[in-house]
Design an enzyme around this catalytic site. Structure first.
Site, short mmCIF file in Angstrom:
data_model
loop_
_atom_site.label_atom_id
_atom_site.label_comp_id
_atom_site.label_asym_id
_atom_site.label_seq_id
_atom_site.Cartn_x
_atom_site.Cartn_y
_atom_site.Cartn_z
N ASP A 78 0.82 -1.22 0.00
CA ASP A 78 0.00 0.00 0.00
C ASP A 78 0.85 1.27 0.00
O ASP A 78 0.42 2.32 0.47
CB ASP A 78 -0.96 0.03 1.20
N GLU A 79 2.05 1.20 -0.56
CA GLU A 79 2.93 2.37 -0.56
C GLU A 79 2.62 3.36 -1.67
O GLU A 79 3.07 4.50 -1.62
CB GLU A 79 4.41 1.93 -0.70
N LYS A 83 0.96 4.37 -8.85
CA LYS A 83 1.08 5.73 -9.39
C LYS A 83 2.42 5.93 -10.09
O LYS A 83 2.48 6.47 -11.20
CB LYS A 83 0.91 6.75 -8.27
N GLY A 105 -3.55 -4.27 -4.88
CA GLY A 105 -4.53 -3.23 -5.17
C GLY A 105 -3.82 -1.94 -5.50
O GLY A 105 -3.32 -1.26 -4.60
N THR A 107 -3.99 1.74 -7.10
CA THR A 107 -4.90 2.82 -7.48
C THR A 107 -4.15 3.85 -8.31
O THR A 107 -3.12 4.37 -7.89
CB THR A 107 -5.49 3.50 -6.24
N GLN A 290 2.37 -6.25 -3.54
CA GLN A 290 2.69 -6.34 -2.12
C GLN A 290 4.03 -5.63 -1.85
O GLN A 290 4.28 -4.62 -2.46
CB GLN A 290 2.71 -7.81 -1.65
N LYS A 397 3.19 10.17 -0.10
CA LYS A 397 2.27 10.71 0.91
C LYS A 397 2.95 11.63 1.92
O LYS A 397 2.56 11.66 3.09
CB LYS A 397 1.53 9.58 1.62
N LEU A 398 3.95 12.37 1.48
CA LEU A 398 4.59 13.32 2.39
C LEU A 398 3.59 14.38 2.85
O LEU A 398 3.67 14.89 3.96
CB LEU A 398 5.77 13.98 1.68
N ASP A 399 2.61 14.69 2.00
CA ASP A 399 1.62 15.71 2.32
C ASP A 399 0.75 15.34 3.52
O ASP A 399 0.21 16.21 4.21
CB ASP A 399 0.72 15.98 1.11
N GLY A 480 6.01 11.96 -3.46
CA GLY A 480 4.58 12.09 -3.71
C GLY A 480 3.95 13.05 -2.73
O GLY A 480 4.14 12.93 -1.52
N ILE A 481 3.16 13.99 -3.26
CA ILE A 481 2.48 14.97 -2.41
C ILE A 481 0.99 15.05 -2.77
O ILE A 481 0.37 16.10 -2.64
CB ILE A 481 3.17 16.35 -2.49
#
Length: 491
Positions: A78-79, A83, A105, A107, A290, A397-399, A480-481
């Site tokens: 889920d990292e 993207k 999964g 996205t 994974q 997800k740094l944001d 990623g932000i």
């Protein structure tokens, strides 16, 4: 309560087509064959990078990647691998999955911002010039694959001639999913926490050598006998599994229809991949499912997946030589999450974990389950980097951390007597007893989601990124932000 007012619990946690010998199809819209080290045409417009200088640098960074490159997860999944694969795919001819199944999964979003959740189809599918390969190491649930393809086609994404499925890949049947659930129930309090997609039981069938492969669908005369062996084996093992002759007949009839539809996709992908690499000089991007800390050998066994999501799985899952594999990019979240049971040293079971989950929308793409959340674990990250030999990292997800006054990094493990443990241990009893040593960094308390240049990030955000690089010893090239294609900073 806001993220900035959190009190974090820092104790370690442990929660229990055509004839068989036909030539493989050509690449879909093949690009001009060039040496992998040569300059390739750019697609900067599709990257939507704000500044021209940043766009030029990002294109150069991507085009410098090896002919065969890979994107693998560093943590417990889920990292945000999908993207990066989607973005990089614009510069690669082939995107290939090498292991796992529909438990993955990924996205991704198209240029209009439409969301796609992929489980079997490689994340390069949105790029119309990319051929997508499902390798021999993947376990394939055909009803799920066809559902994905139908969903993509209904949203204007052409799949015809663009998806190749290995004739050596194993088939995952509905009863594998049922057995997965029975196995979890049997384990009771020590359950693994699988997605119940049948992945483990299918790999079990493969390893005990009574599995059924995609190529077997070309021999429908022997399929009933092979399927009967599988079903009878499941019935003998699990009293709750009811096997009847009618069930066998229905499954055989269904797979006759599936076989006809799948035929155009079936390919000797080992031959295809090696020819593409050696003779046609095509660029290949491998997409891992994974992540390393779920690896069957290197993960937190037995709380792991049933395949090898680390670098070794690329060669065994695609049939390509180790010397062909070049740059590998590790994808790591700016904090840590995990789904299912198993060790999670930096997990936060308090309000802080709940708020991180909400801010990061940490709910599984495959199952919808809420993810367990905690601080970034650098001991686990260094272990992952050591195993895979990453050339660079993508920090995602740094944001999500933007509202925090302080951010903690898990930098070391210690035993109760204060003795440091230098590497991620394989002994889960020891792991349960370890204490995490944290380093506290200042937060930046500002929205960074619209920033596209590294130099424009708040100094505290840059400090966080650079401290991770310093402690892990691997450069962070992508940050990623946000979820969109353009929400990426090239460092």
């Amino acid at each position: 309560m806001s993220l900035s007012s959190l009190s974090f619990d820092t104790k370690p946690r442990f929660a229990v087509g055509g004839p068989f010998n036909r030539r493989y199809p050509p690449l879909h819209h093949p690009r001009t064959s060039v040496s992998y080290s040569a300059k390739r045409p750019s697609v900067s417009a599709s990257l939507s990078v704000a500044a021209d200088s940043a766009s030029t640098e990002s294109i150069a960074r991507i085009e410098s990647l090896s002919q065969v490159s890979g994107v693998l997860g560093c943590q417990w999944g889920d990292e945000g691998k999908g993207k990066l694969v989607d973005i990089l795919a614009q510069h690669f001819d082939i995107v290939a999955r090498c292991q796992g199944g529909a438990n993955a999964g990924h996205t991704i979003y198209n240029s209009e911002g439409k969301k796609f959740a992929l489980h079997l189809v490689p994340s390069g599918i949105l790029n119309e010039d990319t051929t997508c390969v499902i390798g021999n190491g993947v376990v394939v649930h055909l009803p799920g694959l066809f559902k994905e393809i139908d969903g993509l086609e209904s949203n204007g994404v052409s799949c015809k001639g663009r998806i190749l499925v290995s004739d050596r890949a194993h088939l995952l049947f509905d009863f594998h999913q049922e057995v997965d659930g029975l196995r979890e129930s049997e384990l009771a309090k020590s359950f693994i926490g699988t997605t119940k997609r049948g992945i483990g039981p299918c790999y079990s069938s493969k390893v005990i050598r009574n599995g059924i492969r995609v190529g077997d669908l070309r021999h429908m005369d022997t399929l009933p006998q092979k399927l009967e062996v599988l079903l009878a084996d499941a019935a003998a093992r699990f009293p709750g599994f009811k096997f009847t002759p009618e069930m066998l007949r229905e499954e055989v009839e269904a797979y006759k229809r599936y076989a006809e539809r799948l035929e155009p996709y079936i390919t000797d992908t080992v031959c295809f991949m090696n020819d593409a690499i050696s003779n046609k000089k095509k660029k290949v991007l491998v997409e891992g499912g994974q992540a390393t800390m779920l690896d069957i050998d290197f993960g937190t066994y037995p709380f792991v997946t049933s395949s090898s999501p680390s670098a070794g799985g690329i060669c065994t899952g695609l049939g390509i030589a180790p010397r062909a594999v070049g740059d590998l990019i590790g994808v790591v979240k700016a904090y840590t999450t995990r789904v299912g049971s198993g060790p999670f040293p930096t997990e936060n079971l308090g309000t802080g974990g709940d708020l991180l989950r909400l801010a990061g929308q940490e709910f599984g793409t495959t199952t919808g389950r809420p993810r367990r959340c905690g601080w970034l674990d650098l001991v686990a990250l260094k272990f992952s980097c050591q195993i895979n030999g990453f050339a660079s990292l993508n920090l995602t997800k740094l944001d999500v951390l933007s509202d925090l006054n302080e951010i903690q990094l898990g930098v070391a493990y210690k035993k109760s007597d204060g003795t440091r443990v230098d590497s991620f241990p394989g002994d889960l009893r020891l792991l349960e007893q370890l204490q995490v040593e944290y380093e506290t960094l200042p937060g930046w308390n500002s929205d960074i989601s619209s920033i596209r240049n590294y130099a424009d990030l708040p100094k505290a955000a840059q400090q966080y990124v650079e401290r991770i690089e310093e402690l892990v010893g691997v450069p962070i090239h992508y940050i990623g932000i946000g979820p969109g294609r353009d929400a990426l900073i090239y460092k």
